[in-house]
Write a protein that holds these residues in place. Structure first.
Motif, PDB file in Angstrom:
ATOM      1  N   ASP A   1      37.443  28.643 -17.213  1.00 60.11           N
ATOM      2  CA  ASP A   1      38.303  27.619 -18.078  1.00 60.11           C
ATOM      3  C   ASP A   1      39.591  27.827 -17.976  1.00 60.11           C
ATOM      4  N   SER A   2      39.786  27.191 -16.744  1.00 56.84           N
ATOM      5  CA  SER A   2      41.391  27.311 -16.414  1.00 56.84           C
ATOM      6  C   SER A   2      42.496  26.552 -17.399  1.00 56.84           C
ATOM      7  N   ILE A   3      41.928  25.641 -18.316  1.00 54.46           N
ATOM      8  CA  ILE A   3      42.724  24.799 -19.358  1.00 54.46           C
ATOM      9  C   ILE A   3      43.112  25.701 -20.454  1.00 54.46           C
ATOM     10  N   ASN A   4      42.242  26.554 -20.762  1.00 58.50           N
ATOM     11  CA  ASN A   4      42.301  27.632 -21.914  1.00 58.50           C
ATOM     12  C   ASN A   4      42.747  28.913 -21.277  1.00 58.50           C
ATOM     13  N   SER A   5      42.821  29.114 -19.873  1.00 56.46           N
ATOM     14  CA  SER A   5      43.345  30.407 -19.272  1.00 56.46           C
ATOM     15  C   SER A   5      42.329  31.456 -19.363  1.00 56.46           C
ATOM     16  N   SER A   6      41.078  30.978 -19.409  1.00 56.41           N
ATOM     17  CA  SER A   6      40.118  32.284 -19.679  1.00 56.41           C
ATOM     18  C   SER A   6      39.007  32.041 -18.633  1.00 56.41           C
ATOM     19  N   GLU A   7      38.485  33.431 -18.222  1.00 54.69           N
ATOM     20  CA  GLU A   7      37.382  33.731 -17.177  1.00 54.69           C
ATOM     21  C   GLU A   7      36.691  34.781 -17.684  1.00 54.69           C
ATOM     22  N   ILE A   8      35.229  34.791 -17.556  1.00 57.85           N
ATOM     23  CA  ILE A   8      34.438  36.006 -17.889  1.00 57.85           C
ATOM     24  C   ILE A   8      33.338  35.919 -17.000  1.00 57.85           C
ATOM     25  N   TYR A   9      32.999  37.233 -16.614  1.00 64.02           N
ATOM     26  CA  TYR A   9      31.904  37.819 -15.572  1.00 64.02           C
ATOM     27  C   TYR A   9      31.110  38.312 -16.653  1.00 64.02           C
ATOM     28  N   LEU A  10      29.798  38.040 -16.828  1.00 66.10           N
ATOM     29  CA  LEU A  10      28.795  38.634 -17.435  1.00 66.10           C
ATOM     30  C   LEU A  10      27.945  39.255 -16.485  1.00 66.10           C
ATOM     31  N   HIS A  11      28.099  40.667 -16.115  1.00 65.62           N
ATOM     32  CA  HIS A  11      27.463  41.431 -14.906  1.00 65.62           C
ATOM     33  C   HIS A  11      26.102  41.938 -15.523  1.00 65.62           C
TER      34      HIS A  11
END
Ligand SMILES: *[C@@H]1O[C@H](CO)[C@@H](O)[C@H](O)[C@H]1NC(C)=O
Ligand SMILES: *[C@@H]1O[C@H](CO)[C@@H](O)[C@H](O)[C@H]1NC(C)=O
Ligand SMILES: *[C@@H]1O[C@H](CO)[C@@H](O)[C@H](O)[C@H]1NC(C)=O
Ligand SMILES: *[C@@H]1O[C@H](CO)[C@@H](O)[C@H](O)[C@H]1NC(C)=O
Length: 219
Positions: A66-76
């Motif tokens: 989510d580049s609008i909310n500046s969030s990123e997650i990897y669920l490995h």
């Protein structure tokens, strides 16, 4: 024979013209946004032999961007060989682990079996949606990757040499693959297109894990 030769010569002389005209009308496709959109999610087959200490350096992760909310997650998932989980958070190789870069700028690393969590002492930041465009990626033709007709681009990475990115040829430029040379091996993302969704991920996936306030220890 003489006749045939001259006919061939005529045919050959016409050929470049026929081939050239569609090309001169449409310029090469410009590099797309990372993942084709500002907000999206996908399941990814990942391979990282340069980093993973495990005999099989491949595993899957779910990725929310989510580049609008500046969030990123990897669920490995299982067989996780991710360096952030193993080297930064010191969790056992193989265990599922989440790596969240929150809009507060911090990276939170959660060990799924125990629920343990720590904040990365390193600043990782997140991928800029324009990184292919900003790094002047050049078009590298079409290819069939994982059974999907794809456009390919290549650019110089800041650390890892040549970065390659492939998208679908459809207007949405859905992500197909990303690969780069890393520690003498190919680090590679293969996107599972059936799972790809455009749009704001559920904000719940970017929630900072409760009570996660300690920095990961530096040994
Ligand atoms: C991309 O090209 C622009 C314009 O030529 C240049 O200013 C910029 O430094 C280049 N960026 C990279 C990462 O090569
Ligand atoms: C472009 O594609 C060709 C053919 O797939 C490949 O051999 C070459 O390495 C690619 N170029 C770059 C700069 O990655
Ligand atoms: C992802 O991995 C699964 C399991 O190994 C495999 O069946 C599938 O074809 C892979 N898909 C892609 C796009 O690599
Ligand atoms: C950003 O996140 C907030 C809550 O986390 C959410 O309500 C909002 O819809 C998000 N904005 C966008 C543009 O997705």
């Amino acid at each position: 024979m003489k006749f045939r030769q001259s006919l061939l010569a005529v045919t050959l002389s016409l050929l470049p013209l026929t081939l050239a005209s569609p090309q001169s009308q449409s310029s090469p496709p410009p590099p797309p946004l990372w993942g084709g959109a500002l907000q999206w999610s996908s399941l990814v087959n990942f391979s990282d032999p340069g980093d993973s200490p495990l005999p099989d350096p491949t595993w899957q992760f779910t990725y929310h961007y989510d580049s609008i909310n500046s969030s990123e997650i990897y669920l490995h998932g299982p067989n996780n060989g991710d360096m952030v989980c193993i080297n930064t958070a010191h969790y056992p190789p193989g265990d599922p682990c989440n790596v969240l870069t929150s809009s507060d700028g911090r990276t939170y690393i959660t060990h799924i079996p125990s629920g343990e969590c720590c904040i990365s002492p390193h600043h990782y930041g997140m991928l800029n949606p324009d990184w292919l465009i900003n790094s002047n990626a050049t078009y590298n033709g079409t290819d069939n990757i994982n059974g999907v007709d794809s456009y390919e681009w290549a650019c110089m990475g800041s650390v890892n040499g040549i970065n390659n990115y492939a998208s679908t040829t459809s207007e949405g430029r859905e992500p197909v693959a990303f690969w780069e040379e890393h520690k003498g091996a190919e680090k590679r993302w293969d996107f599972i297109l059936d799972s790809y969704v455009v749009g704001a991920p559920d904000p719940g996936v970017f929630e900072v894990p409760e009570g996660c306030v300690k920095y990961c220890p530096i040994f």
